[in-house]
Design a protein around this motif. Structure first.
Motif, PDB file in Angstrom:
ATOM      1  N   LYS A   6       0.899 -10.736  -7.873  1.00  0.00           N
ATOM      2  CA  LYS A   6       1.909 -11.096  -6.884  1.00  0.00           C
ATOM      3  C   LYS A   6       3.244 -11.364  -7.562  1.00  0.00           C
ATOM      4  O   LYS A   6       3.297 -12.075  -8.564  1.00  0.00           O
ATOM      5  CB  LYS A   6       1.457 -12.352  -6.153  1.00  0.00           C
ATOM      6  N   LYS A  13       0.921  -2.800  -6.495  1.00  0.00           N
ATOM      7  CA  LYS A  13      -0.366  -2.099  -6.481  1.00  0.00           C
ATOM      8  C   LYS A  13      -0.460  -1.058  -7.590  1.00  0.00           C
ATOM      9  O   LYS A  13      -1.504  -0.888  -8.212  1.00  0.00           O
ATOM     10  CB  LYS A  13      -0.555  -1.402  -5.119  1.00  0.00           C
ATOM     11  N   LYS A  18       2.630  -3.781  -1.868  1.00  0.00           N
ATOM     12  CA  LYS A  18       2.129  -4.276  -0.587  1.00  0.00           C
ATOM     13  C   LYS A  18       2.987  -5.457  -0.162  1.00  0.00           C
ATOM     14  O   LYS A  18       3.193  -6.393  -0.919  1.00  0.00           O
ATOM     15  CB  LYS A  18       0.674  -4.704  -0.763  1.00  0.00           C
ATOM     16  N   ASN A  19       3.504  -5.345   1.051  1.00  0.00           N
ATOM     17  CA  ASN A  19       4.291  -6.443   1.585  1.00  0.00           C
ATOM     18  C   ASN A  19       3.521  -6.975   2.779  1.00  0.00           C
ATOM     19  O   ASN A  19       3.483  -6.352   3.832  1.00  0.00           O
ATOM     20  CB  ASN A  19       5.666  -5.948   2.012  1.00  0.00           C
ATOM     21  N   ILE A  53       5.744  -9.911  -2.927  1.00  0.00           N
ATOM     22  CA  ILE A  53       5.004  -8.664  -2.725  1.00  0.00           C
ATOM     23  C   ILE A  53       3.915  -8.561  -3.799  1.00  0.00           C
ATOM     24  O   ILE A  53       3.940  -9.287  -4.788  1.00  0.00           O
ATOM     25  CB  ILE A  53       5.937  -7.444  -2.813  1.00  0.00           C
ATOM     26  N   THR A  54       2.990  -7.662  -3.557  1.00  0.00           N
ATOM     27  CA  THR A  54       1.969  -7.409  -4.562  1.00  0.00           C
ATOM     28  C   THR A  54       2.159  -6.015  -5.126  1.00  0.00           C
ATOM     29  O   THR A  54       2.302  -5.055  -4.365  1.00  0.00           O
ATOM     30  CB  THR A  54       0.558  -7.508  -3.941  1.00  0.00           C
ATOM     31  N   ARG A  66       0.645  -7.074   4.966  1.00  0.00           N
ATOM     32  CA  ARG A  66      -0.479  -6.156   5.112  1.00  0.00           C
ATOM     33  C   ARG A  66      -0.074  -4.701   4.899  1.00  0.00           C
ATOM     34  O   ARG A  66      -0.920  -3.836   4.772  1.00  0.00           O
ATOM     35  CB  ARG A  66      -1.084  -6.303   6.520  1.00  0.00           C
ATOM     36  N   ARG A  67       1.233  -4.471   4.873  1.00  0.00           N
ATOM     37  CA  ARG A  67       1.688  -3.075   4.838  1.00  0.00           C
ATOM     38  C   ARG A  67       1.890  -2.550   3.402  1.00  0.00           C
ATOM     39  O   ARG A  67       2.449  -3.240   2.570  1.00  0.00           O
ATOM     40  CB  ARG A  67       2.981  -2.936   5.632  1.00  0.00           C
ATOM     41  N   LEU A  68       1.406  -1.353   3.185  1.00  0.00           N
ATOM     42  CA  LEU A  68       1.537  -0.707   1.885  1.00  0.00           C
ATOM     43  C   LEU A  68       2.744   0.225   1.916  1.00  0.00           C
ATOM     44  O   LEU A  68       2.915   0.989   2.860  1.00  0.00           O
ATOM     45  CB  LEU A  68       0.259   0.108   1.624  1.00  0.00           C
ATOM     46  N   HIS A  69       3.603   0.154   0.880  1.00  0.00           N
ATOM     47  CA  HIS A  69       4.781   1.015   0.869  1.00  0.00           C
ATOM     48  C   HIS A  69       4.898   1.782  -0.430  1.00  0.00           C
ATOM     49  O   HIS A  69       4.571   1.279  -1.488  1.00  0.00           O
ATOM     50  CB  HIS A  69       6.047   0.177   1.030  1.00  0.00           C
ATOM     51  N   SER A  70       5.390   2.986  -0.313  1.00  0.00           N
ATOM     52  CA  SER A  70       5.666   3.786  -1.495  1.00  0.00           C
ATOM     53  C   SER A  70       7.164   3.670  -1.789  1.00  0.00           C
ATOM     54  O   SER A  70       8.000   3.781  -0.904  1.00  0.00           O
ATOM     55  CB  SER A  70       5.295   5.242  -1.206  1.00  0.00           C
ATOM     56  N   LEU A  88       3.883   1.625  -5.870  1.00  0.00           N
ATOM     57  CA  LEU A  88       3.188   1.348  -4.618  1.00  0.00           C
ATOM     58  C   LEU A  88       3.090  -0.167  -4.506  1.00  0.00           C
ATOM     59  O   LEU A  88       2.552  -0.819  -5.403  1.00  0.00           O
ATOM     60  CB  LEU A  88       1.776   1.943  -4.692  1.00  0.00           C
TER      61      LEU A  88
END
Lengths: 225, 225
Positions: free
Chosen positions: A155, A186, A198-199, A183-184, A201-205, A196
DNA sequence: CTTAAAAGTTAAGCAATCTTAACAATAAAG
DNA sequence: CTTTATTGTTAAGATTGCTTAACTTTTAAG
């Protein structure tokens, strides 16, 4: 018993573990310490007997809390000495490391705290490496996300956005990221090819560009206040 | 090979030899270094093998030039560190000795010279003990003649006369002594009961009073200039 | 001068940290 | 999945700096 040799082993084991997150190999240590591999196995058994490290035959070394604490103390001494020698005694950049390598093992905590105070409780040494405080806590250091391959899965907090262009700002706000967001990480792609994250629950590129603009620091652990 | 242990042995051997002028005994060293007498014999053999000391079984130890040089280097480091810790880092008088005892063995000559410079090339440490310079030369130190029992037979220079009474001045001029005179100390009686000195060819008996008023420093050796 | 006490040495052994050489386990390559 | 290269371990031995116990030399006292 605490010896110079053991301190050196622990220092290197700890640093390498921070860097890779994986158990440290015999070969790596033999190389770093300029001794035979047999010597490493030998010392590993002794350090394990003192519960400074966890050692599993054929499967490498990890530090245990006691060993970690000792290693951090030595690292603190090393970095404070380097700074002191460079800034106060005007030694050359090139000499400072070897000198600190010696002094770090023969400096009492009391003396080290004096030097720390003398220097104004600095947070970073001349190389920019963080100096743990007297309780062994490292200052949080912000780094470009694009360079943080090692820390996947952890995190982080966004502490700086080094790009004021509309595109970047817009993109970030679109995915719900702003200064201070947690954010985490990934996945970080090598060669600055993006990430990559994660904010919530949403994963973002994230593009390489943006990964390079985002400065992140480890998020506080433990309970919120 | 140069080790911390050896440095400590040499330091003590040298200091004791300066003090007594006689070969150093096994018992004395065992006591000072807190080790068994067997350990002393053992180390004596090793130091002798390196030509750091002259060691004759059952007859004690003397330093050789190489050992003397090493001892003086360590003493220099010790005293400079003490001064530095006390004056620059504001450590307590009581802590400074033990700390210096450790640092003296892990400080390069280069670093020591930096500290020496930082301190303005001091000649005495906080205890008033003389600090050898980078070439191993001690500053000449003046002492009351009455306290110099150890140095009988040597040549000294009168550097201060700490008594301006007519009696004293008259007596001294009568026997041909003035500031700067060089005399040889023949005998110093204990308990400040006077001394026997030679001025040129003449031998004079000095009262305790006067021996206490005369401050003398070792005369330069070697050719006059 | 003899002799007992003090001082010093030798021998055997231990712990720490290495080394080299032989052997064992794991990982990588086909 | 076997084979081989890599990695790691064990065993035996060296060195440094100690220890204790037994023995020897020197010194000091009568």
């Amino acid at each position: 018993m605490k010896t110079i040799s053991k301190e050196n082993y622990l220092k290197i084991i700890f640093s390498r573990e921070e860097e890779t997150g994986k158990p440290i190999t015999t070969t790596y240590l033999a190389d770093k310490l300029n001794v035979s591999k047999a010597a490493i196995t030998d010392m590993a058994r002794r350090l394990a007997a003192e519960e400074l490290i966890a050692y599993e035959r054929y499967h490498g070394i990890r530090t245990l809390p006691k060993g970690k604490k000792l290693a951090v103390e030595v690292i603190r001494k090393h970095r404070l000495w380097e700074l002191f020698l460079l800034e106060v005694l005007n030694m050359n950049w090139s000499e400072v490391h070897d000198e600190a390598e010696l002094l770090e093992h023969t400096t009492s905590d009391k003396l080290m705290n004096r030097i720390d105070k003398f220097l104004g409780h600095p947070k970073f040494d001349p190389h920019g490496d963080p100096i743990p405080n007297r309780n062994g806590k490292f200052p949080k250091t912000a780094k470009r996300m694009s360079l943080l391959e090692s820390a996947e899965g952890k995190k982080y907090k966004i502490v700086r956005v080094n790009d004021a262009s509309k595109d970047v700002i817009d993109f970030l706000s679109k995915i719900g990221i702003e200064l201070g967001s947690e954010i985490t990480v990934k996945k970080i792609l090598p060669k600055n090819e993006g990430a990559l994250i994660k904010n919530g629950r949403r994963l973002h590129s994230i593009s390489g560009n943006i990964a390079a603009a985002l400065f992140i620091a480890p998020a506080e652990k433990g309970r919120k206040r």
